[in-house]
Design a protein around this motif. Sequence first.
Motif, PDB file in Angstrom:
ATOM      1  N   GLY A  51       0.768  -1.232   0.000  1.00  0.00           N
ATOM      2  CA  GLY A  51       0.000   0.000   0.000  1.00  0.00           C
ATOM      3  C   GLY A  51       0.800   1.284   0.000  1.00  0.00           C
ATOM      4  N   GLN A  52       2.129   1.207   0.085  1.00  0.00           N
ATOM      5  CA  GLN A  52       2.966   2.403   0.109  1.00  0.00           C
ATOM      6  C   GLN A  52       3.729   2.511  -1.210  1.00  0.00           C
ATOM      7  OE1 GLN A  52       5.753   2.525   3.348  1.00  0.00           O
ATOM      8  NE2 GLN A  52       6.700   4.407   2.633  1.00  0.00           N
ATOM      9  N   ALA A  53       3.671   3.669  -1.877  1.00  0.00           N
ATOM     10  CA  ALA A  53       4.365   3.879  -3.156  1.00  0.00           C
ATOM     11  C   ALA A  53       5.876   3.919  -2.935  1.00  0.00           C
ATOM     12  CB  ALA A  53       3.891   5.164  -3.810  1.00  0.00           C
ATOM     13  N   ILE A  54       6.594   3.109  -3.727  1.00  0.00           N
ATOM     14  CA  ILE A  54       8.058   3.075  -3.674  1.00  0.00           C
ATOM     15  C   ILE A  54       8.609   2.963  -5.093  1.00  0.00           C
ATOM     16  CG2 ILE A  54       8.165   1.986  -1.390  1.00  0.00           C
ATOM     17  CD1 ILE A  54       8.878  -0.650  -2.954  1.00  0.00           C
ATOM     18  N   CYS A  55       9.862   3.324  -5.276  1.00  0.00           N
ATOM     19  CA  CYS A  55      10.559   3.105  -6.544  1.00  0.00           C
ATOM     20  C   CYS A  55      11.256   1.750  -6.435  1.00  0.00           C
ATOM     21  CB  CYS A  55      11.565   4.213  -6.811  1.00  0.00           C
ATOM     22  SG  CYS A  55      10.803   5.794  -7.177  1.00  0.00           S
ATOM     23  N   SER A  56      10.851   0.810  -7.275  1.00  0.00           N
ATOM     24  CA  SER A  56      11.394  -0.543  -7.161  1.00  0.00           C
ATOM     25  C   SER A  56      12.863  -0.632  -7.549  1.00  0.00           C
ATOM     26  CB  SER A  56      10.561  -1.529  -7.979  1.00  0.00           C
ATOM     27  OG  SER A  56      10.536  -1.166  -9.340  1.00  0.00           O
ATOM     28  N   CYS A  57      13.372   0.337  -8.334  1.00  0.00           N
ATOM     29  CA  CYS A  57      14.772   0.272  -8.763  1.00  0.00           C
ATOM     30  C   CYS A  57      15.747   0.496  -7.612  1.00  0.00           C
ATOM     31  CB  CYS A  57      15.039   1.253  -9.896  1.00  0.00           C
ATOM     32  SG  CYS A  57      15.039   2.996  -9.399  1.00  0.00           S
ATOM     33  N   ILE A  58      15.284   1.133  -6.549  1.00  0.00           N
ATOM     34  CA  ILE A  58      16.179   1.409  -5.412  1.00  0.00           C
ATOM     35  C   ILE A  58      15.676   0.753  -4.130  1.00  0.00           C
ATOM     36  CG2 ILE A  58      17.111   3.564  -6.360  1.00  0.00           C
ATOM     37  CD1 ILE A  58      15.113   5.059  -4.495  1.00  0.00           C
ATOM     38  N   SER A  59      14.785  -0.215  -4.279  1.00  0.00           N
ATOM     39  CA  SER A  59      14.192  -0.868  -3.111  1.00  0.00           C
ATOM     40  C   SER A  59      14.511  -2.349  -3.092  1.00  0.00           C
ATOM     41  CB  SER A  59      12.674  -0.674  -3.114  1.00  0.00           C
ATOM     42  OG  SER A  59      12.352   0.695  -3.053  1.00  0.00           O
ATOM     43  N   ALA A  60      14.552  -2.891  -1.898  1.00  0.00           N
ATOM     44  CA  ALA A  60      14.847  -4.302  -1.708  1.00  0.00           C
ATOM     45  C   ALA A  60      13.763  -4.939  -0.841  1.00  0.00           C
ATOM     46  CB  ALA A  60      16.212  -4.459  -1.038  1.00  0.00           C
TER      47      ALA A  60
END
Length: 78
Positions: A51-60
């Motif tokens: 439910g929380q917006a994140i940038c997948s390119c910098i997330s693990a």
Amino acid sequence: MSVQVQFLPDDVTATAEVGEPLLDVAKRAGIDIPTGCLMGSCHACEVELDGQAICSCISAVPPGKDKITIDLYIDPTW
């Protein structure tokens, strides 16, 4: 520690390790997440993690959970 990663809306699930890059997990699961800058600036790879917006390119894959849900959505302006 293994984490079950569920990708919506297609309901694809993959097993991942804590700290593994989300883009790697998605690729292994056969999921294509669009990317742009690969630095989190352009937001082309934005997804929702529980439910929380994140940038997948910098997330693990985060610690502390047995299962997470990644909701993919398409930005029609990208």
